[in-house]
Motif scaffolding. Structure first.
Motif, PDB file in Angstrom:
ATOM      1  N   ASN A  39      95.457 -54.441 -14.792  1.00  0.00           N
ATOM      2  CA  ASN A  39      95.817 -55.144 -15.941  1.00  0.00           C
ATOM      3  C   ASN A  39      94.395 -55.436 -16.818  1.00  0.00           C
ATOM      4  O   ASN A  39      93.293 -55.270 -16.346  1.00  0.00           O
ATOM      5  CB  ASN A  39      96.257 -56.705 -15.569  1.00  0.00           C
ATOM      6  CG  ASN A  39      97.482 -56.661 -14.726  1.00  0.00           C
ATOM      7  OD1 ASN A  39      98.460 -56.387 -15.368  1.00  0.00           O
ATOM      8  ND2 ASN A  39      97.047 -56.798 -13.476  1.00  0.00           N
ATOM      9  N   ASP A  40      94.859 -55.544 -18.118  1.00  0.00           N
ATOM     10  CA  ASP A  40      93.593 -55.772 -19.162  1.00  0.00           C
ATOM     11  C   ASP A  40      93.754 -57.218 -19.538  1.00  0.00           C
ATOM     12  O   ASP A  40      94.744 -57.919 -19.660  1.00  0.00           O
ATOM     13  CB  ASP A  40      94.051 -55.124 -20.565  1.00  0.00           C
ATOM     14  CG  ASP A  40      93.893 -53.351 -20.322  1.00  0.00           C
ATOM     15  OD1 ASP A  40      92.856 -53.129 -19.447  1.00  0.00           O
ATOM     16  OD2 ASP A  40      94.878 -52.796 -20.851  1.00  0.00           O
ATOM     17  N   ARG A  41      92.555 -57.851 -19.347  1.00  0.00           N
ATOM     18  CA  ARG A  41      92.564 -59.543 -19.596  1.00  0.00           C
ATOM     19  C   ARG A  41      93.175 -60.555 -18.755  1.00  0.00           C
ATOM     20  O   ARG A  41      93.266 -61.366 -19.069  1.00  0.00           O
ATOM     21  CB  ARG A  41      92.832 -59.655 -21.138  1.00  0.00           C
ATOM     22  CG  ARG A  41      92.381 -58.625 -22.230  1.00  0.00           C
ATOM     23  CD  ARG A  41      92.912 -59.389 -23.538  1.00  0.00           C
ATOM     24  NE  ARG A  41      94.591 -59.099 -23.690  1.00  0.00           N
ATOM     25  CZ  ARG A  41      95.018 -57.967 -24.036  1.00  0.00           C
ATOM     26  NH1 ARG A  41      94.343 -56.940 -24.341  1.00  0.00           N
ATOM     27  NH2 ARG A  41      96.517 -57.966 -24.020  1.00  0.00           N
ATOM     28  N   ILE A  42      93.349 -59.691 -17.607  1.00  0.00           N
ATOM     29  CA  ILE A  42      94.167 -60.541 -16.442  1.00  0.00           C
ATOM     30  C   ILE A  42      93.296 -60.336 -15.271  1.00  0.00           C
ATOM     31  O   ILE A  42      93.225 -59.327 -14.673  1.00  0.00           O
ATOM     32  CB  ILE A  42      95.540 -60.124 -16.443  1.00  0.00           C
ATOM     33  CG1 ILE A  42      96.339 -60.190 -17.617  1.00  0.00           C
ATOM     34  CG2 ILE A  42      96.120 -61.206 -15.160  1.00  0.00           C
ATOM     35  CD1 ILE A  42      97.788 -59.934 -17.563  1.00  0.00           C
ATOM     36  N   GLY A  43      92.792 -61.235 -14.644  1.00  0.00           N
ATOM     37  CA  GLY A  43      92.202 -61.267 -13.501  1.00  0.00           C
ATOM     38  C   GLY A  43      92.987 -61.665 -12.023  1.00  0.00           C
ATOM     39  O   GLY A  43      94.166 -62.317 -12.475  1.00  0.00           O
ATOM     40  N   VAL A  44      92.680 -61.334 -10.978  1.00  0.00           N
ATOM     41  CA  VAL A  44      93.507 -61.866  -9.873  1.00  0.00           C
ATOM     42  C   VAL A  44      92.506 -62.509  -8.926  1.00  0.00           C
ATOM     43  O   VAL A  44      91.290 -61.965  -8.246  1.00  0.00           O
ATOM     44  CB  VAL A  44      94.024 -60.512  -9.194  1.00  0.00           C
ATOM     45  CG1 VAL A  44      94.892 -61.004  -7.994  1.00  0.00           C
ATOM     46  CG2 VAL A  44      94.837 -59.703 -10.183  1.00  0.00           C
TER      47      VAL A  44
END
Length: 210
Positions: A87-92
């Motif tokens: 993902n771009d701009r999304i962390g986990v």
């Protein structure tokens, strides 16, 4: 005394009173509107960013021990698993992650817990679970199949992982989601014995469910 043409005195010239419960209904209505707006904002963020589930691959595997005696399996296995956040701009956030190995549908090692970690957007991490099984009883047909594979220099194992993750977008963090990962690996066994790093057959990408 009432004069001619005068109006009647109703006895209450103050502000009209709210009926009991009307104020409560107004508060609940306002709260409902706020909840709907918040859910709408979350839905818009989700649809715009549309997080993709993480990807996992089996990079390599090492069989330290694999002994089958009288239907009892003792094993020591180590996997290198590549975890990729696409993902771009999304962390986990990986709040919890557990791993264990199965053979022919039977669990052959207890689960082990991996250290929780955070994975930024487009980051790649390598996980190295080490799994041990001590005198695990196998069904007779499973033991026969394992002996057959060993004689033919092949070993098919499934690494299973499960846990809880959260998405992070800016300062906003989602609730927890269940994560299930199944990595089916067909490995070539060495002719000189059971121990050592074993080559993997193509197609070692894992199935992921969130």
């Amino acid at each position: 005394m009432q004069g001619k043409g005068g109006s009647k005195d109703c006895g209450n010239h103050g502000s009209p009173r709210l009926l009991p419960g009307r104020g409560f209904r107004r508060c609940m209505g306002s709260l409902f509107v706020l909840v709907v707006i918040a859910l709408f904002v979350i839905l818009v963020v989700y649809l715009v960013l549309h997080p993709h589930k993480p990807r996992f691959y089996v990079q390599d595997a090492t069989v330290h021990q694999l002994n089958l005696t009288n239907g009892l399996l003792t094993s020591s296995l180590q996997f290198s698993i590549v975890s990729h956040n696409p993902n771009d701009r999304i962390g986990v956030y990986y709040d919890s992650l557990n791993a264990y190995a199965t053979y022919a549908g039977e669990q052959i090692t207890p689960q082990c817990s991996l250290t929780p970690f955070y994975q930024g957007d487009n980051d790649v991490d390598v996980l190295s679970p080490i799994l041990y099984g001590n005198s695990v009883a196998l069904a007779p047909f499973v033991a026969d199949h394992l002996n057959y594979e060993k004689q033919n220099g092949v070993l098919s194992l499934t690494l299973k992982m499960y846990g809880r993750i959260r998405w992070k977008v800016g300062s906003w963090t989602s609730g927890r989601y269940h994560l299930n990962v199944n990595c089916f690996a067909i490995m070539g066994m060495r002719n000189s014995g059971n121990a050592g790093q074993v080559p993997l057959q193509p197609g070692t990408r894992c199935d992921v469910e969130v």
